[in-house]
Design an enzyme around this catalytic site. Structure first.
Site, mmCIF file in Angstrom:
data_model
loop_
_atom_site.group_PDB
_atom_site.id
_atom_site.type_symbol
_atom_site.label_atom_id
_atom_site.label_comp_id
_atom_site.label_asym_id
_atom_site.label_seq_id
_atom_site.Cartn_x
_atom_site.Cartn_y
_atom_site.Cartn_z
ATOM 1 N N GLU A 46 1.261 -1.019 -0.119
ATOM 2 C CA GLU A 46 0.075 -0.055 0.046
ATOM 3 C C GLU A 46 1.073 1.440 0.096
ATOM 4 O O GLU A 46 1.872 1.237 0.515
ATOM 5 C CB GLU A 46 -0.826 -0.372 1.064
ATOM 6 C CG GLU A 46 -1.946 -1.199 1.533
ATOM 7 C CD GLU A 46 -2.534 -1.949 2.904
ATOM 8 O OE1 GLU A 46 -1.883 -0.670 3.934
ATOM 9 O OE2 GLU A 46 -3.044 -2.729 2.252
ATOM 10 N N GLU A 77 -4.665 -6.847 2.457
ATOM 11 C CA GLU A 77 -3.769 -7.561 2.590
ATOM 12 C C GLU A 77 -3.725 -8.724 2.597
ATOM 13 O O GLU A 77 -2.435 -9.559 1.950
ATOM 14 C CB GLU A 77 -3.109 -7.352 3.889
ATOM 15 C CG GLU A 77 -2.878 -5.765 4.346
ATOM 16 C CD GLU A 77 -3.346 -5.293 4.480
ATOM 17 O OE1 GLU A 77 -4.564 -5.546 4.154
ATOM 18 O OE2 GLU A 77 -3.827 -4.166 5.111
ATOM 19 N N PHE A 100 1.623 -0.309 8.825
ATOM 20 C CA PHE A 100 1.614 -1.323 11.033
ATOM 21 C C PHE A 100 1.651 -2.644 11.077
ATOM 22 O O PHE A 100 0.696 -3.334 10.442
ATOM 23 C CB PHE A 100 0.721 -0.025 10.958
ATOM 24 C CG PHE A 100 0.661 1.216 10.903
ATOM 25 C CD1 PHE A 100 0.766 1.536 12.616
ATOM 26 C CD2 PHE A 100 -0.104 1.848 10.119
ATOM 27 C CE1 PHE A 100 1.031 3.434 12.875
ATOM 28 C CE2 PHE A 100 -0.114 3.157 10.476
ATOM 29 C CZ PHE A 100 1.088 4.319 10.778
ATOM 30 N N ASP A 102 0.633 -3.367 13.625
ATOM 31 C CA ASP A 102 -0.658 -3.632 14.012
ATOM 32 C C ASP A 102 -2.447 -4.193 13.094
ATOM 33 O O ASP A 102 -2.516 -4.739 13.430
ATOM 34 C CB ASP A 102 -1.365 -2.047 14.545
ATOM 35 C CG ASP A 102 -0.903 -1.445 15.781
ATOM 36 O OD1 ASP A 102 -0.980 -1.236 16.602
ATOM 37 O OD2 ASP A 102 0.412 -0.975 14.372
ATOM 38 N N PHE A 103 -1.854 -4.050 11.512
ATOM 39 C CA PHE A 103 -2.987 -4.782 10.977
ATOM 40 C C PHE A 103 -2.558 -6.750 9.845
ATOM 41 O O PHE A 103 -3.571 -6.762 9.684
ATOM 42 C CB PHE A 103 -2.329 -3.781 9.561
ATOM 43 C CG PHE A 103 -3.010 -2.258 9.708
ATOM 44 C CD1 PHE A 103 -2.484 -1.440 10.524
ATOM 45 C CD2 PHE A 103 -2.441 -1.345 8.644
ATOM 46 C CE1 PHE A 103 -3.108 -0.547 10.370
ATOM 47 C CE2 PHE A 103 -2.430 0.068 8.968
ATOM 48 C CZ PHE A 103 -2.722 0.752 9.285
ATOM 49 N N HIS A 146 -2.018 1.520 16.549
ATOM 50 C CA HIS A 146 -1.070 1.784 15.568
ATOM 51 C C HIS A 146 0.171 1.304 16.342
ATOM 52 O O HIS A 146 1.082 3.029 15.432
ATOM 53 C CB HIS A 146 -1.240 3.203 14.826
ATOM 54 C CG HIS A 146 -2.718 3.108 14.354
ATOM 55 N ND1 HIS A 146 -3.592 3.004 14.461
ATOM 56 C CD2 HIS A 146 -2.488 3.104 12.889
ATOM 57 C CE1 HIS A 146 -4.504 2.519 13.042
ATOM 58 N NE2 HIS A 146 -3.984 2.325 12.017
#
Lengths: 349, 328
Positions: A46, A77, A100, A102-103, A146
């Site tokens: 991205e 993703e 991130f 976190d994703f 995040h």
């Protein structure tokens, strides 16, 4: 040992001007050099094209290599990390951006079931040479989803290498190694070290970087400061906190050795144990959650190998087992810092 | 596009071979599992998902593919593996957990990996979509021959990753085909209760690609539909979606009592079997005689028997082999 190490090239160090780069710029240079060297290397993820990636390490690559090899993706993703595995199976060397850490929750299957097990359950025939880049770390009020590190989550799962540089020199050499590695490598970038215009950067991360291509082997820790009284183990940002704490402790007559793990999988247990055998005291600092994490793994390693090397109980400093709060007073209270490290060292003396 | 007589005979032989292979796997699986059925016991432990009834999908696909086409399959993959040209001896050895197996015993029946013909299978529903799209991307970027296929069940079409991968394949115009084997059952949940539309082929419109549904479970019809999608992919015209209605003649896994399945449907299984039907069709069309058909069956059985003899005689892996191949 890996092909990467066998072909390590020492950079030309003589007769050149010092050149300080941020980690972002160093990563950019490593990727560009590898893309020139090997047409199978390409980028996918991205906002890595015209934007140059949110974490600033792909600027200019679109202009040089074009849309075929620098591919902005939809926010999908699961599809594009899965696609990286399929492309890698056929000999490509994708670098994929997860933005991130976190994703990962939306696409973990593609990481730990596809990429990480591809070699094992195909007896090494379906290789997955790919680099998964992602940013970690908080301290700038980015709240619960995040700011995480999640080192242990990735390092716990067999089949992928998990690394993070603490400075630009290591960043370039480790990225070159990661791209040339035939295994999946999760390459973490600490936001507080990255060198972004929109976020402060710890100055110690911005160091001299040779222009020539070179490798730093994955799986080797680095003793970044020698000492005799206490070993401070960290990675990424906590290495710099350890170095700051060591300066303060030196004034008090305490000599601290600082170890930068650089790689969590494989983990260089020998370097850590050697250091503790010398100093007899151990503090492990980690900005990931406390329980079941890096701090526990390091301390377990030292105590299993030679508990007698410790003169006193080891100490761990990590983020407590709570989600990361937004408001500054709460977040800063929970994060590891220099003061906490110094206090821990004093208490051991 | 119609199959030649030679292709029809090949399809018949592959179907027969798979069916006998499943029967032998089934018998081997039951060894050591009675009187008390325990999945962990016997020479073939673990889960077992048989593909009886779904052979037409496999042969209709396999007839068009080469070893350069990357094929990522679902967990009920034996028929697809054989039709793609996976080494039967090494596949059987893998299913029996032998060192001579395709993955040296590390993978088992759910994970059939044969790099020689670029085939693999997995048990995570819809997981194979992304990798097949990526393989198609690799082929396109390098300008190489070869396309990529992801084969899922109709249950897999309800995974989020299905949508992501279909969109990605379409936006990059990749040589990719998504094949949905619609056996009507996602374990115990019928398609009518899991899927909002009757035909998943209609979903192709959401990605601007052609979608086609074949309802007959007849190898010739499937061959024709696959041929159109393969031609499109090889010509660089982009991805396609195919839904092939088929039938699951066994339970979801061995040991599944199928209490959820209507009794009438269970009773009708013999009539739903595509293999006797195709045999009659080829004989009626003059493609083969009864005697030739029997010879094909005998040849297929002999090959399967040989694979089982090989696998059963093969050594087990050493315990410490478990530590190899984590990294390459």
């Amino acid at each position: 040992m890996s092909v990467v190490e066998a072909t390590a090239v020492k950079p030309a160090q003589k007769n050149r001007n010092e050149r300080k780069l941020t980690i972002a710029k160093a990563l950019n240079e490593a990727i560009a050099q590898e893309m020139r060297r090997d047409k199978n290397v390409f980028l996918m993820g991205e906002d890595i094209g015209i934007l140059g990636a949110v974490w600033g390490y792909t600027g200019g690559l679109l202009a040089e290599f074009g849309e075929e090899r620098v591919r902005d993706t939809p926010i999908s993703e699961t599809a594009f990390i899965g696609a990286a595995v399929g492309a890698a199976n056929l000999g490509m060397r994708p670098i994929v951006e997860l933005m991130f850490v976190d994703f990962y929750g939306v696409c973990m299957d593609a990481i730990y079931n596809l990429a990480a097990k591809s070699s094992y359950h195909s007896a090494g025939t379906f290789k997955a040479p790919m680099v998964l880049t992602t940013a970690v770390g908080g301290g700038y009020c980015d709240s619960t989803q995040h700011s995480q590190c999640l080192y242990a989550t990735f390092a716990h799962l067999p089949g992928m290498k998990v690394v993070m540089p603490s400075n630009a020199y290591d960043a370039k050499g480790m990225m070159t190694s990661a791209i040339r590695d035939d295994n999946p490598v999760v390459f973490m970038m600490h936001k507080n070290l990255q060198g972004m215009g929109f976020l402060g950067t710890i100055q110690g991360a911005i160091v001299d970087v040779p222009e020539d291509s070179y490798t730093v082997p994955l799986g080797k820790a680095n003793v970044v400061r020698d000492g005799t009284d206490v070993t401070i183990v960290g990675l990424g940002m906590t290495v710099h906190q350890g170095l700051e704490a060591a300066k303060t402790l030196e004034k008090e007559g305490v000599s601290a050795e600082v170890v930068d793990l650089r790689s969590l999988a494989p983990l260089d247990r020998d370097t850590v144990c050697r250091s503790v055998q010398k100093t007899g005291r151990l503090i492990v600092v980690d900005d990931d959650y406390l329980s079941y994490g890096v701090t526990a793994e390091i301390i377990a390693t030292v105590t299993e190998r030679d508990i007698k090397s410790l003169k006193c109980p080891p100490k761990r400093i990590a983020f407590p087992d709570i989600p990361i709060p937004f408001a500054r007073p709460m977040e800063q209270h929970c994060l590891p810092n220099v003061r906490k490290i110094v206090a821990a060292a004093r208490a051991m003396m | 596009m119609q199959p030649t007589p030679k292709q029809r005979l090949w399809m018949y032989e592959m179907m027969v071979k798979n069916r006998y292979n499943e029967a032998r796997l089934s018998a081997t699986y039951m060894e050591g599992k009675s009187p008390l059925f325990n999945m962990a016991n016997g020479p073939l432990p673990g889960e077992m998902h048989l593909s009886d009834g779904q052979e037409p999908c496999a042969v209709g696909l396999g007839a068009h593919l080469t070893k350069d086409d990357y094929f990522a399959c679902h967990h009920r993959s034996h028929a697809q593996a054989l039709a793609k040209g996976v080494d039967l001896k090494r596949m059987t050895a893998e299913i029996l957990g032998r060192k001579a197996g395709l993955s040296e015993g590390r993978a088992g029946h759910i994970h059939i990996f044969d790099y020689e013909v670029l085939f693999w299978s997995s048990g995570i529903i819809g997981q194979n979509m992304g990798p097949a799209v990526g393989a198609a991307l690799a082929r396109k970027m390098r300008g190489e021959a070869g396309i990529a296929i992801a084969c899922i069940g109709e249950g897999g079409a309800n995974q989020g990753g299905f949508h992501e991968a279909m969109n990605l394949a379409a936006v990059w115009k990749l040589p990719f085909i998504c094949v949905i084997e619609d056996n009507q059952w996602a374990v115990s949940v019928p398609k009518s209760k899991s899927t909002a539309i009757a035909s998943n082929a209609d979903r192709a419109a959401a990605y601007g690609m052609p979608g086609e549904r074949v309802i007959s479970n007849d190898p010739d019809d499937i061959f024709a539909a696959v041929g159109r999608a393969v031609a499109r992919a090889r010509a660089g015209e982009g991805p396609s979606l195919l839904e092939l209605q088929t039938v699951r003649l066994q339970g979801h896994f061995m040991g599944d009592p199928e209490v959820y399945r209507p009794k009438a449907e269970i009773a009708a299984k013999p009539e739903m079997d595509p293999i006797p039907r195709y045999r009659r069709k080829l004989i009626a069309a003059g493609v083969m005689t009864e005697i030739e058909a029997d010879a094909i069956v005998a040849r297929a059985h002999a090959e399967v028997d040989e694979a089982f003899a090989f696998a059963r005689a093969a050594a087990e892996p050493a315990p410490e082999d478990a530590f190899d191949k984590v990294f390459v």
